[in-house]
Design an enzyme around this catalytic site. Structure first.
Site, PDB file in Angstrom:
ATOM      1  N   THR A  13       0.909  -1.061  -0.020  1.00  0.00           N
ATOM      2  CA  THR A  13       0.117  -0.070  -0.189  1.00  0.00           C
ATOM      3  C   THR A  13       0.902   1.249   0.054  1.00  0.00           C
ATOM      4  OG1 THR A  13       0.061   0.218   2.342  1.00  0.00           O
ATOM      5  CG2 THR A  13      -1.848  -1.127   1.410  1.00  0.00           C
ATOM      6  N   SER A  48      -5.182   7.822  16.443  1.00  0.00           N
ATOM      7  CA  SER A  48      -5.917   8.417  17.667  1.00  0.00           C
ATOM      8  C   SER A  48      -7.634   8.481  17.754  1.00  0.00           C
ATOM      9  CB  SER A  48      -5.231   9.926  17.962  1.00  0.00           C
ATOM     10  OG  SER A  48      -5.718  10.707  17.116  1.00  0.00           O
ATOM     11  N   THR A  80      -2.527  12.767  16.237  1.00  0.00           N
ATOM     12  CA  THR A  80      -2.863  14.264  16.657  1.00  0.00           C
ATOM     13  C   THR A  80      -4.313  14.688  16.707  1.00  0.00           C
ATOM     14  OG1 THR A  80      -2.929  14.854  14.251  1.00  0.00           O
ATOM     15  CG2 THR A  80      -0.584  15.215  15.452  1.00  0.00           C
ATOM     16  N   ASP A  81      -5.100  13.621  15.802  1.00  0.00           N
ATOM     17  CA  ASP A  81      -6.634  13.850  16.037  1.00  0.00           C
ATOM     18  C   ASP A  81      -7.255  14.155  17.212  1.00  0.00           C
ATOM     19  OD1 ASP A  81      -6.448  13.793  13.287  1.00  0.00           O
ATOM     20  OD2 ASP A  81      -7.494  11.845  13.014  1.00  0.00           O
TER      21      ASP A  81
HETATM   22  N1  ASP Z   1      -4.937  10.346  11.923  1.00  0.00           N
HETATM   23  C1  ASP Z   1      -3.952  10.365  12.799  1.00  0.00           C
HETATM   24  C2  ASP Z   1      -4.235   9.984  14.102  1.00  0.00           C
HETATM   25  O1  ASP Z   1      -4.667  11.081  14.930  1.00  0.00           O
HETATM   26  C3  ASP Z   1      -3.422  11.793  12.466  1.00  0.00           C
HETATM   27  C4  ASP Z   1      -2.141  12.273  13.139  1.00  0.00           C
HETATM   28  O2  ASP Z   1      -1.591  11.341  13.866  1.00  0.00           O
HETATM   29  O3  ASP Z   1      -1.519  13.032  13.037  1.00  0.00           O
HETATM   30  O4  ASP Z   1      -3.711   9.148  14.571  1.00  0.00           O
END
Ligand code: ASP
Length: 316
Positions: A13, A48, A80-81
């Site tokens: 992927t 997250s 970061t979410d």
């Molecule tokens: N989708 C990811 C998360 O929150 C985004 C990130 O880590 O920046 O796990």
């Protein structure tokens, strides 16, 4: 905890998913060897948006164990979410007196300009700094230090995404040095529940001319509380008022937080149906200076500790 900082492409992927372990993250930043003597562990390796209240509780227990083991501070890598929610959950459950730093990345390690390595180094520098013990959990990202209560993801892709709207960062990490300008004058800690908190507090966001469909469905689920993100200083549109009255009549606390990104809920400015004074008269609890998703965590952890919702707000 996973997230983009730990995300690489797996066989076949182009897209990435969380898979790097703590040891691999630490090895990828050789400069860390001169910052601290590091022990590590993996809680989970997920995106997250899948992190649960039970994960946050387990993390709080692990942080307390690390403190009992005598380490100087902890660094938590996280997607970061929802990193701001985990940071605030730790602020609710863990007392100050110990450096707790959360960090992550917006660009995964396979991309040009990946930000995880720099963020990790800055996070360890901060966690090793004695002043951090007085701040509660902080987010270290893009060379800035942000307090858990105020920090929020403000852009879907930029490495400069984290901001503390209305207050600003409380410090920064520059040339390998940690500068702390402000110590939060409040304390968010409520206590550490014995069991993982159960997330029975729906969050409902207002928008122009929405009806009461979602709010009524939430009330029918017999939650511990309902948190509404209201307009401006915490206002609800007239179609919601009957449902709000029903919830309160059934003993379900209704907490009103601001939908806007900064500022607190009002208590004594407007007098009209749906405005803050009308809502307070109906029994709605103004959240104070806190965003809706964090007010929801506060009410969930508070209820797990046996606290009445009205004793938890308004947050000063
Ligand atoms: N989708 C990811 C998360 O929150 C985004 C990130 O880590 O920046 O796990």
């Amino acid at each position: 905890m996973g997230g983009t900082i730990s995300s690489v492409a797996t066989a076949g992927t182009a897209e990435v998913s969380p898979s790097l372990k703590a040891e691999q993250l630490i090895e990828s930043v050789p400069e860390l060897a001169s910052v601290a003597s590091i022990e590590w562990g993996d809680m989970t390796t997920i995106a997250s948006f899948a992190v649960t209240l039970a994960d946050m509780h387990e993390l709080a227990l692990a942080v307390e164990q690390a403190r009992a083991d005598g380490v100087d501070g902890v660094v938590i890598t996280h997607g970061t979410d929802t990193i701001e929610e985990t940071a605030y959950a730790l602020a609710l459950m863990v007392p100050r007196g110990f450096g707790i730093v959360l960090t992550g990345a917006m660009r995964n390690p396979m991309l040009p300009g990946a930000d995880g390595h720099g963020n990790l180094l800055a996070a360890f520098l901060a966690a090793a700094h004695p002043t951090l013990a007085h701040l509660g959990p902080v987010l270290v990202f893009n060379d800035e230090i942000h307090a858990a209560r105020f920090v929020s993801k403000s852009h879907s892709t930029r490495p400069s995404t984290f901001a503390s709207a209305g207050s600003g960062p409380i410090g920064e990490v520059i040339e390998g040095r940690v500068y702390v300008w402000f110590t939060p004058a409040y304390d968010d800690e409520l206590g550490l529940p014995d069991a993982p908190p159960v997330p029975r507090a729906p969050l409902i966001k207002v928008a122009s001319e929405i009806d009461d469909l979602v709010l009524r469905a939430a009330i029918e689920s017999r939650p511990d509380a309902v948190v509404i993100e209201g307009f401006g200083g915490g206002h609800a549109l007239p179609p919601l008022l009957d449902a709000i009255d029903d919830a309160i009549a059934r003993g379900i606390p209704v907490v009103m937080a601001p939908r806007v990104f900064a500022g607190r809920t009002l208590e004594r400015t407007y007098r009209i149906p749906g405005a803050e004074t009308d809502l307070i008269d109906r029994g709605v609890i103004p959240a104070g200076h806190i965003a809706g998703h964090k007010a929801r965590l506060r009410v969930i952890v508070g209820r797990a500790l046996g606290r009445e919702a009205s004793s938890l707000f308004p947050v000063l």
